[in-house]
Write an enzyme that holds these catalytic residues in place. Structure first.
Site, PDB file in Angstrom:
ATOM      1  N   CYS A   1       0.815  -1.228   0.000  1.00 33.67           N
ATOM      2  CA  CYS A   1       0.000   0.000   0.000  1.00 33.67           C
ATOM      3  C   CYS A   1       0.846   1.275   0.000  1.00 33.67           C
ATOM      4  O   CYS A   1       0.313   2.358  -0.230  1.00 33.67           O
ATOM      5  CB  CYS A   1      -0.962  -0.009   1.180  1.00 33.67           C
TER       6      CYS A   1
ATOM      7  N   HIS B   1      -3.378   6.974   2.533  1.00 31.52           N
ATOM      8  CA  HIS B   1      -3.813   5.656   2.090  1.00 31.52           C
ATOM      9  C   HIS B   1      -5.183   5.357   2.700  1.00 31.52           C
ATOM     10  O   HIS B   1      -5.407   5.589   3.887  1.00 31.52           O
ATOM     11  CB  HIS B   1      -2.796   4.594   2.519  1.00 31.52           C
TER      12      HIS B   1
ATOM     13  N   ASN C   1     -10.318  -0.530   0.262  1.00 33.77           N
ATOM     14  CA  ASN C   1      -8.858  -0.404   0.272  1.00 33.77           C
ATOM     15  C   ASN C   1      -8.298  -0.970  -1.034  1.00 33.77           C
ATOM     16  O   ASN C   1      -8.372  -2.174  -1.264  1.00 33.77           O
ATOM     17  CB  ASN C   1      -8.313  -1.159   1.494  1.00 33.77           C
TER      18      ASN C   1
HETATM   19  N1  COA Z   1     -18.536  -8.898  10.227  1.00 36.37           N
HETATM   20  C1  COA Z   1     -18.949  -9.141  11.485  1.00 36.37           C
HETATM   21  N2  COA Z   1     -18.098  -9.452  12.491  1.00 36.37           N
HETATM   22  C2  COA Z   1     -16.790  -9.501  12.195  1.00 36.37           C
HETATM   23  C3  COA Z   1     -16.300  -9.248  10.900  1.00 36.37           C
HETATM   24  C4  COA Z   1     -17.237  -8.947   9.922  1.00 36.37           C
HETATM   25  N3  COA Z   1     -16.868  -8.673   8.636  1.00 36.37           N
HETATM   26  N4  COA Z   1     -14.948  -9.359  10.929  1.00 36.37           N
HETATM   27  C5  COA Z   1     -14.606  -9.661  12.182  1.00 36.37           C
HETATM   28  N5  COA Z   1     -15.711  -9.758  12.959  1.00 36.37           N
HETATM   29  C6  COA Z   1     -15.805 -10.078  14.369  1.00 36.37           C
HETATM   30  C7  COA Z   1     -14.590 -10.812  14.882  1.00 36.37           C
HETATM   31  O1  COA Z   1     -14.713 -12.202  14.590  1.00 36.37           O
HETATM   32  C8  COA Z   1     -14.655 -10.505  16.334  1.00 36.37           C
HETATM   33  O2  COA Z   1     -15.577 -11.358  16.950  1.00 36.37           O
HETATM   34  P1  COA Z   1     -15.243 -12.031  18.387  1.00 36.37           P
HETATM   35  O3  COA Z   1     -15.096 -10.855  19.320  1.00 36.37           O
HETATM   36  O4  COA Z   1     -16.424 -12.859  18.634  1.00 36.37           O
HETATM   37  O5  COA Z   1     -13.977 -12.777  18.183  1.00 36.37           O
HETATM   38  C9  COA Z   1     -15.215  -9.092  16.404  1.00 36.37           C
HETATM   39  O6  COA Z   1     -15.849  -8.876  15.113  1.00 36.37           O
HETATM   40  C10 COA Z   1     -14.168  -8.031  16.621  1.00 36.37           C
HETATM   41  O7  COA Z   1     -13.097  -8.319  15.753  1.00 36.37           O
HETATM   42  P2  COA Z   1     -11.833  -7.392  15.672  1.00 36.37           P
HETATM   43  O8  COA Z   1     -10.848  -8.012  14.720  1.00 36.37           O
HETATM   44  O9  COA Z   1     -11.355  -7.035  17.031  1.00 36.37           O
HETATM   45  O10 COA Z   1     -12.498  -6.104  15.009  1.00 36.37           O
HETATM   46  P3  COA Z   1     -11.843  -4.716  14.748  1.00 36.37           P
HETATM   47  O11 COA Z   1     -12.620  -3.662  15.381  1.00 36.37           O
HETATM   48  O12 COA Z   1     -10.352  -4.733  14.997  1.00 36.37           O
HETATM   49  O13 COA Z   1     -12.053  -4.560  13.179  1.00 36.37           O
HETATM   50  C11 COA Z   1     -10.820  -4.761  11.145  1.00 36.37           C
HETATM   51  C12 COA Z   1     -11.455  -5.491  12.311  1.00 36.37           C
HETATM   52  C13 COA Z   1     -10.173  -5.767  10.229  1.00 36.37           C
HETATM   53  C14 COA Z   1     -11.905  -4.006  10.414  1.00 36.37           C
HETATM   54  C15 COA Z   1      -9.779  -3.738  11.722  1.00 36.37           C
HETATM   55  O14 COA Z   1      -8.932  -4.399  12.635  1.00 36.37           O
HETATM   56  C16 COA Z   1      -8.949  -3.107  10.665  1.00 36.37           C
HETATM   57  O15 COA Z   1      -9.454  -2.423   9.801  1.00 36.37           O
HETATM   58  N6  COA Z   1      -7.604  -3.287  10.731  1.00 36.37           N
HETATM   59  C17 COA Z   1      -6.727  -2.753   9.740  1.00 36.37           C
HETATM   60  C18 COA Z   1      -6.683  -3.667   8.572  1.00 36.37           C
HETATM   61  C19 COA Z   1      -6.105  -3.023   7.362  1.00 36.37           C
HETATM   62  O16 COA Z   1      -6.366  -1.877   7.122  1.00 36.37           O
HETATM   63  N7  COA Z   1      -5.312  -3.767   6.602  1.00 36.37           N
HETATM   64  C20 COA Z   1      -4.710  -3.318   5.428  1.00 36.37           C
HETATM   65  C21 COA Z   1      -3.647  -2.331   5.737  1.00 36.37           C
HETATM   66  S1  COA Z   1      -2.950  -1.668   4.309  1.00 36.37           S
END
Ligand code: COA
Length: 322
Positions: A111, A249, A279
Protein backbone atom coordinates in the site's frame (compact mmCIF):
# COMPACT_ATOMS: atom_id res chain seq x y z
CA UNK A 1 14.04 20.77 -8.33
CA UNK A 2 10.28 21.11 -8.70
CA UNK A 3 8.16 17.96 -9.09
CA UNK A 4 5.15 18.96 -11.13
CA UNK A 5 2.03 16.80 -11.20
CA UNK A 6 0.65 17.86 -14.58
CA UNK A 7 -2.09 15.25 -15.02
CA UNK A 8 -3.94 12.58 -13.04
CA UNK A 9 -6.26 9.73 -14.04
CA UNK A 10 -8.02 6.77 -12.53
CA UNK A 11 -9.87 3.64 -13.60
CA UNK A 12 -12.25 1.45 -11.61
CA UNK A 13 -13.87 -1.84 -12.65
CA UNK A 14 -17.42 -1.28 -13.89
CA UNK A 15 -19.05 -3.64 -11.35
CA UNK A 16 -19.64 -2.80 -7.68
CA UNK A 17 -19.93 -5.21 -4.74
CA UNK A 18 -21.92 -3.74 -1.85
CA UNK A 19 -21.81 -4.68 1.82
CA UNK A 20 -25.39 -5.90 1.39
CA UNK A 21 -24.21 -8.37 -1.27
CA UNK A 22 -21.39 -9.48 1.07
CA UNK A 23 -24.03 -10.43 3.66
CA UNK A 24 -24.90 -13.42 1.48
CA UNK A 25 -21.22 -14.44 1.05
CA UNK A 26 -19.88 -14.26 4.65
CA UNK A 27 -21.44 -13.82 8.09
CA UNK A 28 -21.44 -10.02 8.32
CA UNK A 29 -23.73 -7.01 8.12
CA UNK A 30 -23.70 -3.74 6.24
CA UNK A 31 -23.86 -1.93 9.61
CA UNK A 32 -20.84 -3.78 11.06
CA UNK A 33 -18.66 -3.09 8.03
CA UNK A 34 -19.65 0.58 7.83
CA UNK A 35 -19.16 1.15 11.54
CA UNK A 36 -15.75 -0.61 11.78
CA UNK A 37 -14.30 0.52 8.44
CA UNK A 38 -16.38 3.28 6.81
CA UNK A 39 -16.66 1.11 3.68
CA UNK A 40 -20.04 0.73 1.95
CA UNK A 41 -18.98 -0.80 -1.37
CA UNK A 42 -15.97 -1.62 -3.50
CA UNK A 43 -15.38 -2.07 -7.25
CA UNK A 44 -14.54 -5.65 -8.20
CA UNK A 45 -13.15 -6.94 -11.48
CA UNK A 46 -15.36 -8.91 -13.85
CA UNK A 47 -12.58 -9.10 -16.43
CA UNK A 48 -10.52 -5.96 -15.85
CA UNK A 49 -6.86 -6.74 -15.13
CA UNK A 50 -4.10 -4.82 -13.36
CA UNK A 51 -2.61 -4.10 -16.79
CA UNK A 52 -5.91 -2.93 -18.34
CA UNK A 53 -6.80 -0.69 -15.39
CA UNK A 54 -3.24 0.69 -15.23
CA UNK A 55 -3.29 1.41 -18.97
CA UNK A 56 -6.65 3.16 -18.71
CA UNK A 57 -5.48 5.33 -15.79
CA UNK A 58 -2.18 6.15 -17.53
CA UNK A 59 -3.95 7.26 -20.73
CA UNK A 60 -6.24 9.54 -18.72
CA UNK A 61 -3.28 11.08 -16.83
CA UNK A 62 -1.47 11.76 -20.12
CA UNK A 63 -4.64 13.25 -21.66
CA UNK A 64 -5.17 15.48 -18.61
CA UNK A 65 -1.56 16.70 -18.92
CA UNK A 66 -1.88 17.14 -22.69
CA UNK A 67 1.22 14.96 -23.21
CA UNK A 68 2.07 12.34 -25.78
CA UNK A 69 3.01 8.79 -24.71
CA UNK A 70 5.89 8.88 -27.21
CA UNK A 71 7.70 11.45 -25.06
CA UNK A 72 7.40 9.53 -21.76
CA UNK A 73 10.81 8.58 -20.33
CA UNK A 74 9.88 6.46 -17.30
CA UNK A 75 6.90 4.28 -16.31
CA UNK A 76 6.70 2.76 -12.85
CA UNK A 77 3.75 0.59 -11.82
CA UNK A 78 3.30 -0.03 -8.11
CA UNK A 79 1.36 -3.25 -7.62
CA UNK A 80 1.23 -6.35 -5.42
CA UNK A 81 -1.39 -8.19 -7.49
CA UNK A 82 -0.16 -8.57 -11.10
CA UNK A 83 -1.73 -11.29 -13.23
CA UNK A 84 1.64 -12.21 -14.74
CA UNK A 85 4.97 -12.70 -13.02
CA UNK A 86 6.53 -11.88 -16.39
CA UNK A 87 6.41 -9.48 -18.13
CA UNK A 88 5.90 -6.76 -15.56
CA UNK A 89 2.77 -4.58 -15.70
CA UNK A 90 4.75 -1.44 -16.57
CA UNK A 91 6.05 -3.07 -19.78
CA UNK A 92 2.48 -4.08 -20.70
CA UNK A 93 1.36 -0.47 -20.15
CA UNK A 94 4.30 0.80 -22.19
CA UNK A 95 3.24 -1.39 -25.13
CA UNK A 96 -0.45 -0.49 -24.82
CA UNK A 97 0.04 3.27 -24.73
CA UNK A 98 2.92 3.31 -27.24
CA UNK A 99 5.56 4.83 -24.94
CA UNK A 100 8.36 3.23 -26.93
CA UNK A 101 11.15 5.42 -25.50
CA UNK A 102 10.27 4.83 -21.84
CA UNK A 103 12.06 2.55 -19.41
CA UNK A 104 9.41 0.59 -17.51
CA UNK A 105 9.39 -1.53 -14.37
CA UNK A 106 7.18 -2.57 -11.45
CA UNK A 107 7.73 -1.92 -7.78
CA UNK A 108 6.08 -3.76 -4.89
CA UNK A 109 5.84 -1.95 -1.57
CA UNK A 110 2.17 -2.94 -1.08
CA UNK A 111 0.00 0.00 0.00
CA UNK A 112 3.04 2.32 0.16
CA UNK A 113 3.94 1.38 -3.42
CA UNK A 114 2.62 4.45 -5.22
CA UNK A 115 4.41 6.77 -2.83
CA UNK A 116 7.70 4.84 -3.07
CA UNK A 117 7.36 4.91 -6.89
CA UNK A 118 6.85 8.69 -6.82
CA UNK A 119 9.92 9.01 -4.57
CA UNK A 120 11.88 6.88 -7.06
CA UNK A 121 10.86 9.17 -9.93
CA UNK A 122 11.79 12.24 -7.86
CA UNK A 123 15.22 10.73 -7.14
CA UNK A 124 15.80 9.98 -10.83
CA UNK A 125 14.74 13.54 -11.67
CA UNK A 126 17.10 14.94 -9.03
CA UNK A 127 20.01 12.99 -10.51
CA UNK A 128 19.16 14.40 -13.95
CA UNK A 129 18.61 10.93 -15.46
CA UNK A 130 14.98 11.47 -16.53
CA UNK A 131 12.74 14.51 -16.67
CA UNK A 132 9.24 13.03 -16.90
CA UNK A 133 7.38 9.91 -15.76
CA UNK A 134 4.04 8.16 -15.54
CA UNK A 135 3.60 6.73 -12.04
CA UNK A 136 0.76 4.26 -11.55
CA UNK A 137 -0.71 2.37 -8.61
CA UNK A 138 -2.87 -0.53 -9.81
CA UNK A 139 -4.45 -3.56 -8.13
CA UNK A 140 -6.90 -6.37 -8.72
CA UNK A 141 -6.87 -7.59 -5.13
CA UNK A 142 -10.16 -9.49 -5.51
CA UNK A 143 -8.21 -12.44 -6.96
CA UNK A 144 -5.95 -12.77 -3.89
CA UNK A 145 -8.70 -12.34 -1.29
CA UNK A 146 -10.08 -15.27 0.70
CA UNK A 147 -13.82 -14.74 0.11
CA UNK A 148 -14.61 -16.99 3.09
CA UNK A 149 -12.66 -14.78 5.56
CA UNK A 150 -14.96 -12.04 6.83
CA UNK A 151 -12.07 -10.29 8.57
CA UNK A 152 -10.38 -9.42 5.25
CA UNK A 153 -12.80 -9.78 2.31
CA UNK A 154 -14.86 -6.80 3.45
CA UNK A 155 -11.91 -4.43 3.20
CA UNK A 156 -10.45 -4.56 -0.28
CA UNK A 157 -11.32 -3.30 -3.78
CA UNK A 158 -9.85 -3.15 -7.29
CA UNK A 159 -8.73 -0.07 -9.25
CA UNK A 160 -5.88 2.03 -10.61
CA UNK A 161 -4.69 5.61 -10.42
CA UNK A 162 -1.93 7.41 -12.30
CA UNK A 163 -0.05 10.70 -12.38
CA UNK A 164 2.05 12.26 -15.12
CA UNK A 165 4.96 14.13 -13.50
CA UNK A 166 7.75 16.34 -14.81
CA UNK A 167 10.92 17.81 -13.34
CA UNK A 168 11.26 21.58 -13.58
CA UNK A 169 14.64 22.99 -12.59
CA UNK A 170 13.55 26.61 -13.04
CA UNK A 171 11.11 26.46 -10.12
CA UNK A 172 11.97 26.06 -6.40
CA UNK A 173 12.13 22.71 -4.63
CA UNK A 174 8.60 21.62 -3.67
CA UNK A 175 8.91 17.97 -2.61
CA UNK A 176 10.27 16.21 0.48
CA UNK A 177 9.75 12.65 1.65
CA UNK A 178 10.48 10.11 4.35
CA UNK A 179 10.09 6.38 3.71
CA UNK A 180 10.59 3.33 5.90
CA UNK A 181 10.42 -0.46 5.99
CA UNK A 182 10.18 -2.77 9.01
CA UNK A 183 10.62 -6.31 7.69
CA UNK A 184 10.80 -7.75 11.21
CA UNK A 185 7.01 -7.15 11.45
CA UNK A 186 6.36 -8.42 7.92
CA UNK A 187 4.38 -11.53 8.84
CA UNK A 188 1.39 -9.56 10.16
CA UNK A 189 0.15 -9.05 6.57
CA UNK A 190 0.98 -11.78 4.08
CA UNK A 191 -0.04 -13.45 0.84
CA UNK A 192 1.66 -16.54 -0.63
CA UNK A 193 2.53 -16.74 -4.31
CA UNK A 194 3.88 -20.12 -5.51
CA UNK A 195 4.93 -23.26 -3.68
CA UNK A 196 8.30 -24.95 -3.95
CA UNK A 197 7.83 -27.48 -6.73
CA UNK A 198 10.91 -28.75 -8.53
CA UNK A 199 12.33 -32.19 -9.36
CA UNK A 200 14.08 -32.29 -5.96
CA UNK A 201 11.53 -30.77 -3.62
CA UNK A 202 7.81 -30.05 -3.23
CA UNK A 203 6.53 -28.03 -0.32
CA UNK A 204 3.50 -25.87 0.31
CA UNK A 205 4.86 -22.62 1.66
CA UNK A 206 1.96 -20.37 2.53
CA UNK A 207 -1.72 -19.65 1.94
CA UNK A 208 -2.29 -18.05 -1.47
CA UNK A 209 -4.63 -15.42 -0.07
CA UNK A 210 -4.23 -12.23 1.92
CA UNK A 211 -3.96 -12.94 5.63
CA UNK A 212 -3.52 -10.28 8.29
CA UNK A 213 -3.60 -9.45 11.95
CA UNK A 214 -6.10 -6.60 11.63
CA UNK A 215 -5.67 -5.15 15.10
CA UNK A 216 -1.86 -5.11 14.88
CA UNK A 217 -2.02 -3.29 11.53
CA UNK A 218 -4.59 -0.84 12.83
CA UNK A 219 -2.30 0.15 15.71
CA UNK A 220 0.80 0.25 13.53
CA UNK A 221 -0.93 2.51 11.01
CA UNK A 222 -2.26 5.05 13.51
CA UNK A 223 1.02 5.22 15.46
CA UNK A 224 3.63 5.11 12.68
CA UNK A 225 1.84 7.19 10.06
CA UNK A 226 1.23 10.09 12.43
CA UNK A 227 4.84 9.87 13.71
CA UNK A 228 6.30 9.85 10.23
CA UNK A 229 4.13 12.78 9.10
CA UNK A 230 5.38 14.78 12.14
CA UNK A 231 8.96 13.85 11.20
CA UNK A 232 8.40 14.83 7.57
CA UNK A 233 6.97 18.24 8.43
CA UNK A 234 9.88 18.96 10.75
CA UNK A 235 12.40 17.85 8.10
CA UNK A 236 10.66 19.94 5.42
CA UNK A 237 10.22 22.86 7.84
CA UNK A 238 6.51 23.14 7.01
CA UNK A 239 4.00 24.12 9.71
CA UNK A 240 0.73 22.17 9.93
CA UNK A 241 -1.23 25.41 9.31
CA UNK A 242 0.31 25.41 5.82
CA UNK A 243 -0.96 21.94 4.94
CA UNK A 244 -4.18 22.16 2.96
CA UNK A 245 -4.97 18.44 2.79
CA UNK A 246 -3.69 15.06 3.97
CA UNK A 247 -4.18 12.56 1.14
CA UNK A 248 -3.71 9.31 3.03
CA UNK A 249 -3.81 5.66 2.09
CA UNK A 250 -7.47 4.62 2.31
CA UNK A 251 -7.59 1.48 4.44
CA UNK A 252 -10.20 2.26 7.05
CA UNK A 253 -12.03 5.47 8.00
CA UNK A 254 -11.26 4.83 11.68
CA UNK A 255 -7.50 4.70 10.96
CA UNK A 256 -7.78 8.10 9.26
CA UNK A 257 -9.73 9.47 12.25
CA UNK A 258 -7.05 8.12 14.60
CA UNK A 259 -4.28 9.80 12.58
CA UNK A 260 -6.15 13.11 12.47
CA UNK A 261 -6.56 13.01 16.28
CA UNK A 262 -2.88 12.23 16.87
CA UNK A 263 -1.83 15.02 14.52
CA UNK A 264 -4.39 17.38 16.15
CA UNK A 265 -5.61 18.25 12.67
CA UNK A 266 -9.27 18.67 11.76
CA UNK A 267 -10.82 15.67 10.00
CA UNK A 268 -12.04 18.03 7.24
CA UNK A 269 -8.40 18.21 6.05
CA UNK A 270 -8.51 14.45 5.25
CA UNK A 271 -10.43 13.77 2.03
CA UNK A 272 -11.67 10.17 1.84
CA UNK A 273 -13.19 7.87 -0.75
CA UNK A 274 -12.87 4.58 1.16
CA UNK A 275 -16.66 4.49 1.47
CA UNK A 276 -17.18 3.75 -2.21
CA UNK A 277 -13.90 2.03 -3.25
CA UNK A 278 -12.59 0.19 -0.16
CA UNK A 279 -8.86 -0.40 0.27
CA UNK A 280 -7.20 -0.54 -3.17
CA UNK A 281 -3.64 -0.83 -1.81
CA UNK A 282 -1.19 0.99 -4.11
CA UNK A 283 -4.05 2.49 -6.15
CA UNK A 284 -5.63 4.24 -3.16
CA UNK A 285 -3.56 7.44 -3.05
CA UNK A 286 -3.52 8.24 -6.80
CA UNK A 287 -7.25 7.48 -7.17
CA UNK A 288 -8.08 9.75 -4.21
CA UNK A 289 -5.77 12.44 -5.58
CA UNK A 290 -7.43 12.24 -9.00
CA UNK A 291 -10.94 12.39 -7.50
CA UNK A 292 -9.99 15.28 -5.21
CA UNK A 293 -8.60 17.28 -8.14
CA UNK A 294 -11.60 16.48 -10.36
CA UNK A 295 -14.16 17.45 -7.69
CA UNK A 296 -12.34 20.74 -7.03
CA UNK A 297 -11.15 19.96 -3.47
CA UNK A 298 -7.45 19.94 -4.34
CA UNK A 299 -6.17 22.88 -6.41
CA UNK A 300 -2.96 24.27 -7.84
CA UNK A 301 -0.88 26.14 -5.27
CA UNK A 302 -2.03 23.98 -2.35
CA UNK A 303 0.33 22.00 -0.14
CA UNK A 304 -0.50 18.33 0.39
CA UNK A 305 0.81 15.57 2.59
CA UNK A 306 0.60 12.16 0.92
CA UNK A 307 1.07 9.16 3.19
CA UNK A 308 0.92 5.41 2.75
CA UNK A 309 1.38 2.31 4.90
CA UNK A 310 1.00 -1.39 4.39
CA UNK A 311 2.51 -4.85 4.04
CA UNK A 312 6.25 -5.12 4.48
CA UNK A 313 5.68 -3.41 6.75
CA UNK A 314 6.30 -0.27 4.71
CA UNK A 315 5.29 3.32 5.36
CA UNK A 316 6.17 6.83 4.34
CA UNK A 317 4.99 10.38 3.78
CA UNK A 318 5.67 13.13 1.27
CA UNK A 319 4.87 16.81 1.22
CA UNK A 320 4.29 18.54 -2.10
CA UNK A 321 3.20 22.01 -3.14
CA UNK A 322 1.20 21.71 -6.34
N1 COA B 1 -18.54 -8.90 10.23
C1 COA B 1 -18.95 -9.14 11.48
N2 COA B 1 -18.10 -9.45 12.49
C2 COA B 1 -16.79 -9.50 12.20
C3 COA B 1 -16.30 -9.25 10.90
C4 COA B 1 -17.24 -8.95 9.92
N3 COA B 1 -16.87 -8.67 8.64
N4 COA B 1 -14.95 -9.36 10.93
C5 COA B 1 -14.61 -9.66 12.18
N5 COA B 1 -15.71 -9.76 12.96
C6 COA B 1 -15.80 -10.08 14.37
C7 COA B 1 -14.59 -10.81 14.88
O1 COA B 1 -14.71 -12.20 14.59
C8 COA B 1 -14.65 -10.50 16.33
O2 COA B 1 -15.58 -11.36 16.95
P1 COA B 1 -15.24 -12.03 18.39
O3 COA B 1 -15.10 -10.85 19.32
O4 COA B 1 -16.42 -12.86 18.63
O5 COA B 1 -13.98 -12.78 18.18
C9 COA B 1 -15.22 -9.09 16.40
O6 COA B 1 -15.85 -8.88 15.11
C10 COA B 1 -14.17 -8.03 16.62
O7 COA B 1 -13.10 -8.32 15.75
P2 COA B 1 -11.83 -7.39 15.67
O8 COA B 1 -10.85 -8.01 14.72
O9 COA B 1 -11.35 -7.04 17.03
O10 COA B 1 -12.50 -6.10 15.01
P3 COA B 1 -11.84 -4.72 14.75
O11 COA B 1 -12.62 -3.66 15.38
O12 COA B 1 -10.35 -4.73 15.00
O13 COA B 1 -12.05 -4.56 13.18
C11 COA B 1 -10.82 -4.76 11.14
C12 COA B 1 -11.45 -5.49 12.31
C13 COA B 1 -10.17 -5.77 10.23
C14 COA B 1 -11.91 -4.01 10.41
C15 COA B 1 -9.78 -3.74 11.72
O14 COA B 1 -8.93 -4.40 12.63
C16 COA B 1 -8.95 -3.11 10.66
O15 COA B 1 -9.45 -2.42 9.80
N6 COA B 1 -7.60 -3.29 10.73
C17 COA B 1 -6.73 -2.75 9.74
C18 COA B 1 -6.68 -3.67 8.57
C19 COA B 1 -6.10 -3.02 7.36
O16 COA B 1 -6.37 -1.88 7.12
N7 COA B 1 -5.31 -3.77 6.60
C20 COA B 1 -4.71 -3.32 5.43
C21 COA B 1 -3.65 -2.33 5.74
S1 COA B 1 -2.95 -1.67 4.31
Amino acid sequence: MNLQILGTGSALPKEVLTNKQLESIVETTDEWVKERTGIAQRHVSTGETVASLATDAAKKALDAAGKSAEDVELIIVATCSPELALPCVACQVQAEIGASKAVAFDLNAACSGFLFALNTAYSYFSSGLYKNAVIIGAEVLSKIIDWTDRGTCILFGDGAGAVYVEANNELPDNYKFVQYANGSKGMVLTCGLRDLDNPLHKEELMKKYVWMDGREIFQFAVRQVSACIEELLEKANVAKENIDYYVLHQANARIIEGISKRLKEDLSKFPTNVEHVGNMSSAAIPVLLDESIKNGTVKKGQTLVLSGFGAGLTYGASVITL
